[in-house]
Enzyme design. Sequence first.
Site, PDB file in Angstrom:
ATOM      1  N   ARG A   1       0.793  -1.217   0.000  1.00 22.51           N
ATOM      2  CA  ARG A   1       0.000   0.000   0.000  1.00 22.51           C
ATOM      3  C   ARG A   1       0.832   1.277   0.000  1.00 22.51           C
ATOM      4  O   ARG A   1       0.571   2.206  -0.755  1.00 22.51           O
ATOM      5  CB  ARG A   1      -0.929  -0.011   1.208  1.00 22.51           C
ATOM      6  CG  ARG A   1      -1.896   1.125   1.262  1.00 22.51           C
ATOM      7  CD  ARG A   1      -2.612   1.160   2.598  1.00 22.51           C
ATOM      8  NE  ARG A   1      -3.591   0.076   2.726  1.00 22.51           N
ATOM      9  CZ  ARG A   1      -4.812   0.123   2.197  1.00 22.51           C
ATOM     10  NH1 ARG A   1      -5.191   1.158   1.503  1.00 22.51           N
ATOM     11  NH2 ARG A   1      -5.656  -0.865   2.381  1.00 22.51           N
TER      12      ARG A   1
ATOM     13  N   VAL B   1     -13.108 -19.859  -5.691  1.00 24.12           N
ATOM     14  CA  VAL B   1     -14.233 -20.661  -5.204  1.00 24.12           C
ATOM     15  C   VAL B   1     -13.707 -21.782  -4.323  1.00 24.12           C
ATOM     16  O   VAL B   1     -12.890 -22.594  -4.753  1.00 24.12           O
ATOM     17  CB  VAL B   1     -15.046 -21.258  -6.376  1.00 24.12           C
ATOM     18  CG1 VAL B   1     -16.163 -22.164  -5.855  1.00 24.12           C
ATOM     19  CG2 VAL B   1     -15.628 -20.145  -7.239  1.00 24.12           C
TER      20      VAL B   1
ATOM     21  N   ILE C   1     -10.236 -26.285  -2.453  1.00 26.84           N
ATOM     22  CA  ILE C   1     -10.823 -27.368  -3.255  1.00 26.84           C
ATOM     23  C   ILE C   1     -10.613 -27.031  -4.726  1.00 26.84           C
ATOM     24  O   ILE C   1     -11.059 -25.986  -5.181  1.00 26.84           O
ATOM     25  CB  ILE C   1     -12.332 -27.527  -2.989  1.00 26.84           C
ATOM     26  CG1 ILE C   1     -12.612 -27.653  -1.486  1.00 26.84           C
ATOM     27  CG2 ILE C   1     -12.877 -28.734  -3.736  1.00 26.84           C
ATOM     28  CD1 ILE C   1     -14.096 -27.741  -1.151  1.00 26.84           C
TER      29      ILE C   1
ATOM     30  N   LYS D   1     -19.770 -17.081  -5.313  1.00 27.12           N
ATOM     31  CA  LYS D   1     -19.168 -18.341  -5.758  1.00 27.12           C
ATOM     32  C   LYS D   1     -20.089 -19.091  -6.707  1.00 27.12           C
ATOM     33  O   LYS D   1     -19.630 -19.740  -7.649  1.00 27.12           O
ATOM     34  CB  LYS D   1     -18.802 -19.193  -4.539  1.00 27.12           C
ATOM     35  CG  LYS D   1     -17.650 -18.565  -3.744  1.00 27.12           C
ATOM     36  CD  LYS D   1     -17.491 -19.182  -2.365  1.00 27.12           C
ATOM     37  CE  LYS D   1     -16.341 -18.531  -1.592  1.00 27.12           C
ATOM     38  NZ  LYS D   1     -16.365 -18.882  -0.162  1.00 27.12           N
TER      39      LYS D   1
HETATM   40  N1  NAP Z   1      -8.102 -15.498   3.233  1.00 28.44           N
HETATM   41  C1  NAP Z   1      -8.611 -16.556   2.635  1.00 28.44           C
HETATM   42  O1  NAP Z   1      -8.651 -17.638   3.206  1.00 28.44           O
HETATM   43  C2  NAP Z   1      -9.138 -16.453   1.237  1.00 28.44           C
HETATM   44  C3  NAP Z   1      -9.721 -17.576   0.627  1.00 28.44           C
HETATM   45  C4  NAP Z   1     -10.170 -17.502  -0.685  1.00 28.44           C
HETATM   46  C5  NAP Z   1     -10.049 -16.298  -1.367  1.00 28.44           C
HETATM   47  N2  NAP Z   1      -9.507 -15.206  -0.743  1.00 28.44           N
HETATM   48  C6  NAP Z   1      -9.403 -13.970  -1.509  1.00 28.44           C
HETATM   49  O2  NAP Z   1      -8.038 -13.625  -1.603  1.00 28.44           O
HETATM   50  C7  NAP Z   1      -7.911 -12.204  -1.649  1.00 28.44           C
HETATM   51  C8  NAP Z   1      -6.961 -11.766  -0.562  1.00 28.44           C
HETATM   52  O3  NAP Z   1      -7.496 -12.155   0.682  1.00 28.44           O
HETATM   53  P1  NAP Z   1      -6.632 -12.058   2.023  1.00 28.44           P
HETATM   54  O4  NAP Z   1      -7.359 -12.877   3.015  1.00 28.44           O
HETATM   55  O5  NAP Z   1      -5.203 -12.349   1.735  1.00 28.44           O
HETATM   56  O6  NAP Z   1      -6.825 -10.521   2.394  1.00 28.44           O
HETATM   57  P2  NAP Z   1      -5.890  -9.605   3.319  1.00 28.44           P
HETATM   58  O7  NAP Z   1      -5.191 -10.436   4.320  1.00 28.44           O
HETATM   59  O8  NAP Z   1      -6.728  -8.479   3.767  1.00 28.44           O
HETATM   60  O9  NAP Z   1      -4.786  -9.083   2.284  1.00 28.44           O
HETATM   61  C9  NAP Z   1      -5.015  -8.061   1.370  1.00 28.44           C
HETATM   62  C10 NAP Z   1      -3.754  -7.223   1.355  1.00 28.44           C
HETATM   63  O10 NAP Z   1      -3.814  -6.296   0.293  1.00 28.44           O
HETATM   64  C11 NAP Z   1      -3.337  -5.044   0.803  1.00 28.44           C
HETATM   65  N3  NAP Z   1      -3.827  -3.899   0.013  1.00 28.44           N
HETATM   66  C12 NAP Z   1      -5.027  -3.308   0.053  1.00 28.44           C
HETATM   67  N4  NAP Z   1      -5.073  -2.295  -0.840  1.00 28.44           N
HETATM   68  C13 NAP Z   1      -3.876  -2.249  -1.429  1.00 28.44           C
HETATM   69  C14 NAP Z   1      -3.305  -1.424  -2.430  1.00 28.44           C
HETATM   70  N5  NAP Z   1      -3.986  -0.455  -2.989  1.00 28.44           N
HETATM   71  N6  NAP Z   1      -2.036  -1.669  -2.808  1.00 28.44           N
HETATM   72  C15 NAP Z   1      -1.325  -2.645  -2.252  1.00 28.44           C
HETATM   73  N7  NAP Z   1      -1.800  -3.462  -1.287  1.00 28.44           N
HETATM   74  C16 NAP Z   1      -3.077  -3.273  -0.889  1.00 28.44           C
HETATM   75  C17 NAP Z   1      -3.838  -5.004   2.216  1.00 28.44           C
HETATM   76  O11 NAP Z   1      -3.123  -4.078   2.951  1.00 28.44           O
HETATM   77  P3  NAP Z   1      -3.863  -3.296   4.158  1.00 28.44           P
HETATM   78  O12 NAP Z   1      -3.927  -4.293   5.251  1.00 28.44           O
HETATM   79  O13 NAP Z   1      -2.952  -2.153   4.381  1.00 28.44           O
HETATM   80  O14 NAP Z   1      -5.239  -2.894   3.652  1.00 28.44           O
HETATM   81  C18 NAP Z   1      -3.582  -6.433   2.654  1.00 28.44           C
HETATM   82  O15 NAP Z   1      -2.275  -6.641   3.106  1.00 28.44           O
HETATM   83  C19 NAP Z   1      -9.340 -11.670  -1.504  1.00 28.44           C
HETATM   84  O16 NAP Z   1      -9.854 -11.431  -2.794  1.00 28.44           O
HETATM   85  C20 NAP Z   1     -10.080 -12.800  -0.864  1.00 28.44           C
HETATM   86  O17 NAP Z   1     -11.457 -12.803  -1.172  1.00 28.44           O
HETATM   87  C21 NAP Z   1      -9.046 -15.272   0.530  1.00 28.44           C
END
Ligand code: NAP
Lengths: 426, 426
Positions: B44, B133, B137, B206
């Site tokens: 960020r 999704v 899986i 999903k």
């Molecule tokens: N977590 C899971 O188990 C899971 C499962 C399936 C799918 N997903 C998908 O995977 C994606 C990521 O999920 P996550 O759980 O990893 O989310 P997360 O932990 O919130 O990670 C997102 C990261 O992106 C950063 N970010 C936000 N805006 C940004 C920008 N403009 N430039 C650069 N970095 C930026 C955030 O920083 P800040 O903290 O500073 O905002 C954060 O570190 C999502 O689409 C989610 O739906 C996640």
Amino acid sequence: MTLKIALLGFGTVASGVPLILEQNSEKINQLTQKSISISKILVRDEQEKSRLMALGHNYHFVTDIEEILADEEISVVVELIGRIEPAKTFITKALESKKHVVSANKDLIALHDKELLAIARQNKVSFYYEAAVAGGIPILRTLSQSLISDKITRVLGVLNGTSNFMLTKMVEEGWTYEKALQTAQELGYAESDPTNDVEGIDAAYKLVILSQFAFGMTIDYKDVIHQGITSITPQDVTYAQTHGYVIKLVGSIEETKSGLAVEVAPSFLPENHPLARVNDVMNAVYIESIGIGESMYYGPGAGQKPTATSVVADLMTLSNEVATVGEAKLFNNFNRPTKIAKLEDNQSAYYFSIALSSGDKVALTDFLKNEGITVKEFELEKSSNDETLAMISTTSITKQVLQHVQQKLAESSDYQLINAFRILGD
Amino acid sequence: MTLKIALLGFGTVASGVPLILEQNSEKINQLTQKSISISKILVRDEQEKSRLMALGHNYHFVTDIEEILADEEISVVVELIGRIEPAKTFITKALESKKHVVSANKDLIALHDKELLAIARQNKVSFYYEAAVAGGIPILRTLSQSLISDKITRVLGVLNGTSNFMLTKMVEEGWTYEKALQTAQELGYAESDPTNDVEGIDAAYKLVILSQFAFGMTIDYKDVIHQGITSITPQDVTYAQTHGYVIKLVGSIEETKSGLAVEVAPSFLPENHPLARVNDVMNAVYIESIGIGESMYYGPGAGQKPTATSVVADLMTLSNEVATVGEAKLFNNFNRPTKIAKLEDNQSAYYFSIALSSGDKVALTDFLKNEGITVKEFELEKSSNDETLAMISTTSITKQVLQHVQQKLAESSDYQLINAFRILGD
Ligand SMILES: NC(=O)c1ccc[n+]([C@@H]2O[C@H](COP(=O)([O-])OP(=O)(O)OC[C@H]3O[C@@H](n4cnc5c(N)ncnc54)[C@H](OP(=O)(O)O)[C@@H]3O)[C@@H](O)[C@H]2O)c1
Ligand SMILES: NC(=O)c1ccc[n+]([C@@H]2O[C@H](COP(=O)([O-])OP(=O)(O)OC[C@H]3O[C@@H](n4cnc5c(N)ncnc54)[C@H](OP(=O)(O)O)[C@@H]3O)[C@@H](O)[C@H]2O)c1
């Protein structure tokens, strides 16, 4: 553009191939760059050919494999005869004639895969066999493509529909082994000679193939420890149930520090284990891995349509690869030096049932303790022929300890080991 | 040869990518024709960059997407920021810069897939999102490759780990909705604003993606009927249990004669249904099809390592395609004209709980009969606030009938509809 194929055999699975191609033609045509057409079908003899044509089957039946091998328009041969010969010779000749091969023949692939894959590679053609393991469950391609990024540590599978049907009836309805077998035969699930299914041989073949895809190792069939379901008694079933387990015939592959431990055996599964609910003729493959953690793939292990659907998936994959890449691909690219686990690295908790001359708990507990086995639970029962039966669950022991105690029990005049089954997943 | 990639974001999933690449490097290196290396990571701001470097992360962190877009050595951009903007702009720019994109962003893909896929096609690059999704899986690639030969008629999924954890506790431990939510938040399964999870929105996203892969149709998110778990009461849970059902938040896609019926809603599943045993944060997708019949794919729906493992599988697939085919492939090739089911073709058996001013069974049964609803079972109970509650299961009714009776009950002064949940799989 058309992909011309030949079928070898026109039995249960083979006759399902045109069925799936027709019933699902809309999707298949959209998703294959070359449409699939059956040019020739090999049948056993003229009599079979006449019989099939009298039934209205309008295919080009042949009785000599050479007619297929010599046909340059045919680029894929689908072997659905089964067993070793003549299937092995036919597949070899097809590969040598630069034809891709699709097969569902687990026996042949488990026993002769190295040789056949080498011939396929030399001739730059593909050899696919998704249907060979767990018929309708697309486990092989999933392992080689989707789980490509994961490191698998253990595979547990309910891999034989016949024995699983029988065990389900023994567990849920309290049937004896004999009654379950008779019913399975009446329903057409078990053959008149059920050896391969009930002795764990069929499941062992599948473990050989799964080992390649999941662990990159080509196990020898003789290195698969296998034990069938024939010795399971109603007492075993009841003991399992009252202790929160379900008995299943489980095929397992586990990577230990010295190599793979590969085994098919009746096993106690905790009743909340995902595999414990896989009933009747259904199959499932349960995978433990460092990335995903735990996942399971569930579906029918056999049957005309499920198996033919897997065969057609192989054909469509080939059709698209032939059209775009223009070259052969290996079904599985994962290869590591094959290592078999040492007996002392292969361990599990166990359930023993032991017939006793006297009901002396302390003596038997001490006897086992002397062998390095710690008893976790101990129960005395009367067996059906009025012997005293000790039913014991142990903490984890190695196969070395197991073999030693089996021998000691065999030598003893006080004890007779009836069954020793693994307790998994605790 | 090396495939150079950039990560956008370095949160939960993104920081799992190097973890999986390292922990499983032996297999990954053998199975990728180009090895995968992380060239740049977008974070960020400068503060975040300093924070990560102070933690010992030794990557080339950047704060401006242009630094990644301008880097010609980077051929894949992995978007793991989440939400719509700036993720959408970043992905668009990456595709326009002829970089392949991998993402796990279900919200974005469900809402803007048409636009993004068109940009990918125009620029001849791939756009993969297996992790979007059911995280761990591998359902999307399985649908597009292994189930390519099968015609799918229905998909049922437990697709949201947070709500499934809560429901499991409500069913197995008798917890209230409030207690379950609080615990899920304490364990980090639910966010402080849990709306997307508990209202079925996440599962609805999903379903939009699954509809494309399973049925070749691109559903609009607004055509997904969705209802969350917030209104489920302990009485509903008990009624389900005593009648042999388990309540799950089920996402369903069914092909009816007029088109797809797509819905997320609390649903009664027979307790021996394979989905009924999918507990806690686990997910599963259950598929009915004309070829295989029934199959199920089970695993973790979220979590750092499972999700990153799916992301890395996309990367390895890309790495091998870039090396051999040299050109982009579509993740999903199945496309049919999109049709949404008419209300009168969308049917299901139902469970109703209705608060009554008087406990007159006959009057309510007649009221429902007048609406074309046949009562199968009828029970009267006292609700927690001492009202009389009718708990009713019906034979199959259409959504048209359902909407009509909902309106009639709303107009009536004698009755108040508390809940109407589908009864599936009978
Ligand atoms: N977590 C899971 O188990 C899971 C499962 C399936 C799918 N997903 C998908 O995977 C994606 C990521 O999920 P996550 O759980 O990893 O989310 P997360 O932990 O919130 O990670 C997102 C990261 O992106 C950063 N970010 C936000 N805006 C940004 C920008 N403009 N430039 C650069 N970095 C930026 C955030 O920083 P800040 O903290 O500073 O905002 C954060 O570190 C999502 O689409 C989610 O739906 C996640
Ligand atoms: N059935 C399943 O559900 C299933 C599931 C997974 C895998 N598979 C595998 O699929 C393969 C085929 O199984 P299946 O159940 O279809 O067996 P099947 O019904 O016995 O069919 C085999 C067919 O091959 C014919 N055949 C035998 N020798 C031949 C020869 N020399 N030339 C031409 N035809 C010959 C047989 O004819 P005759 O009857 O005259 O001998 C029979 O029609 C086997 O490898 C099996 O292990 C089957």
